[in-house]
Design a protein around this motif. Structure first.
Motif, PDB file in Angstrom:
ATOM      1  N   PHE A 214      25.653  -1.957  49.461  1.00 11.46           N
ATOM      2  CA  PHE A 214      26.978  -1.591  49.946  1.00 11.46           C
ATOM      3  C   PHE A 214      27.514  -0.461  49.071  1.00 11.46           C
ATOM      4  O   PHE A 214      27.097  -0.311  47.921  1.00 11.46           O
ATOM      5  CB  PHE A 214      27.953  -2.773  49.831  1.00 11.46           C
ATOM      6  N   GLN A 215      28.457   0.303  49.595  1.00  9.96           N
ATOM      7  CA  GLN A 215      29.150   1.313  48.805  1.00  9.96           C
ATOM      8  C   GLN A 215      30.647   1.169  49.086  1.00  9.96           C
ATOM      9  O   GLN A 215      31.226   1.901  49.887  1.00  9.96           O
ATOM     10  CB  GLN A 215      28.668   2.726  49.151  1.00  9.96           C
TER      11      GLN A 215
ATOM     12  N   GLU B 143      32.002   6.173  44.052  1.00 10.78           N
ATOM     13  CA  GLU B 143      30.948   6.222  43.049  1.00 10.78           C
ATOM     14  C   GLU B 143      30.552   4.826  42.570  1.00 10.78           C
ATOM     15  O   GLU B 143      30.018   4.661  41.475  1.00 10.78           O
ATOM     16  CB  GLU B 143      31.385   7.101  41.878  1.00 10.78           C
ATOM     17  N   VAL B 144      30.835   3.816  43.394  1.00  8.06           N
ATOM     18  CA  VAL B 144      30.485   2.436  43.069  1.00  8.06           C
ATOM     19  C   VAL B 144      29.536   1.915  44.141  1.00  8.06           C
ATOM     20  O   VAL B 144      29.779   2.089  45.333  1.00  8.06           O
ATOM     21  CB  VAL B 144      31.747   1.543  43.000  1.00  8.06           C
ATOM     22  N   HIS B 145      28.468   1.308  43.716  1.00  7.14           N
ATOM     23  CA  HIS B 145      27.484   0.737  44.627  1.00  7.14           C
ATOM     24  C   HIS B 145      27.313  -0.739  44.277  1.00  7.14           C
ATOM     25  O   HIS B 145      27.328  -1.108  43.107  1.00  7.14           O
ATOM     26  CB  HIS B 145      26.143   1.466  44.509  1.00  7.14           C
ATOM     27  N   VAL B 146      27.143  -1.577  45.302  1.00  6.70           N
ATOM     28  CA  VAL B 146      26.971  -3.016  45.106  1.00  6.70           C
ATOM     29  C   VAL B 146      25.736  -3.441  45.874  1.00  6.70           C
ATOM     30  O   VAL B 146      25.501  -2.984  46.987  1.00  6.70           O
ATOM     31  CB  VAL B 146      28.207  -3.798  45.608  1.00  6.70           C
ATOM     32  N   GLU B 147      24.940  -4.310  45.268  1.00  6.31           N
ATOM     33  CA  GLU B 147      23.787  -4.873  45.949  1.00  6.31           C
ATOM     34  C   GLU B 147      23.872  -6.390  45.864  1.00  6.31           C
ATOM     35  O   GLU B 147      24.117  -6.944  44.794  1.00  6.31           O
ATOM     36  CB  GLU B 147      22.481  -4.398  45.312  1.00  6.31           C
TER      37      GLU B 147
ATOM     38  N   ARG C  79      26.539  -4.739  40.438  1.00  9.17           N
ATOM     39  CA  ARG C  79      27.460  -3.615  40.623  1.00  9.17           C
ATOM     40  C   ARG C  79      26.944  -2.436  39.798  1.00  9.17           C
ATOM     41  O   ARG C  79      26.619  -2.587  38.625  1.00  9.17           O
ATOM     42  CB  ARG C  79      28.858  -4.036  40.173  1.00  9.17           C
ATOM     43  N   TYR C  80      26.889  -1.282  40.446  1.00  8.32           N
ATOM     44  CA  TYR C  80      26.387  -0.058  39.807  1.00  8.32           C
ATOM     45  C   TYR C  80      27.463   1.019  39.852  1.00  8.32           C
ATOM     46  O   TYR C  80      28.233   1.098  40.808  1.00  8.32           O
ATOM     47  CB  TYR C  80      25.151   0.466  40.534  1.00  8.32           C
TER      48      TYR C  80
END
Length: 186
Positions: free
Chosen positions: A87-88, A92-96, A123-124
């Protein structure tokens, strides 16, 4: 005269340092409780559900449930299903979210199975690394000059197991529906 000025400057610096220390957050009086101590191991908060189907059918229902929601399956078979979805939620944050399902036989004839499910959210954040180039100039030596391009990378900033509750209830409900649909086809 110089000694008086020095003492005045020293006392002003001391007052400034003390005032700055007062602005620091206070430390707790007691040590923080370790995360594992919050684990209750309560029977009503489970990551499992009993299904009226064998292990293979139960794991197949889990696989289909994940596939129907856009998860990419990385492993399926032998009583194990693993899948992930990205997910985004912000620029500038990405979640898996990664799912791990283990199916285990229960009962005397092994006609029922328990599905143990755990989902982890990672969380990235985007980290920008500017690139620099070195130029060699014989009279001056080497000079580093920043370039306008950057080399971006995702850095994991948080990871947690999603707690038991509605999230898993919705997944188990979808699994049950997949089991009914699969039974109707056969």
């Amino acid at each position: 005269m110089h000694c008086i000025r020095f003492l005045a400057i020293l006392s002003a610096l001391s007052a400034t340092l003390l005032a700055g220390c007062g602005a620091l957050p206070s430390l707790p009086d007691r040590p923080r409780k370790a995360v594992y101590q919050g684990e209750t191991f309560a029977a009503e908060e489970t990551f499992s559900r009993l299904f009226d189907a064998n292990v293979d059918d139960t794991c197949e229902a889990a696989r289909r449930a994940l596939l129907s929601q856009g998860y990419v399956i990385s492993k399926a078979g032998g009583g194990l299903v693993q899948g992930a979805k990205s997910f985004q939620p912000e620029g500038e944050v990405h979640v898996e979210i990664g799912f791990h399902v283990v199916c285990v036989s229960d009962g005397p004839k092994q006609q029922v199975a328990t599905a143990y499910v755990s989902a982890q959210q990672d969380r990235y954040a985007l980290k920008k690394n500017p690139q620099a180039a070195s130029l060699g100039v014989s009279a001056l030596g080497s000079i580093s000059v920043p370039l306008s391009s950057t080399q971006d990378s995702l850095v994991k900033v948080a990871s947690e197991t999603i707690p038991a509750g509605e999230f898993y209830d919705r997944f188990f409900t979808l699994m049950q529906r997949m089991l009914r649909e699969n039974a109707a086809e056969h």
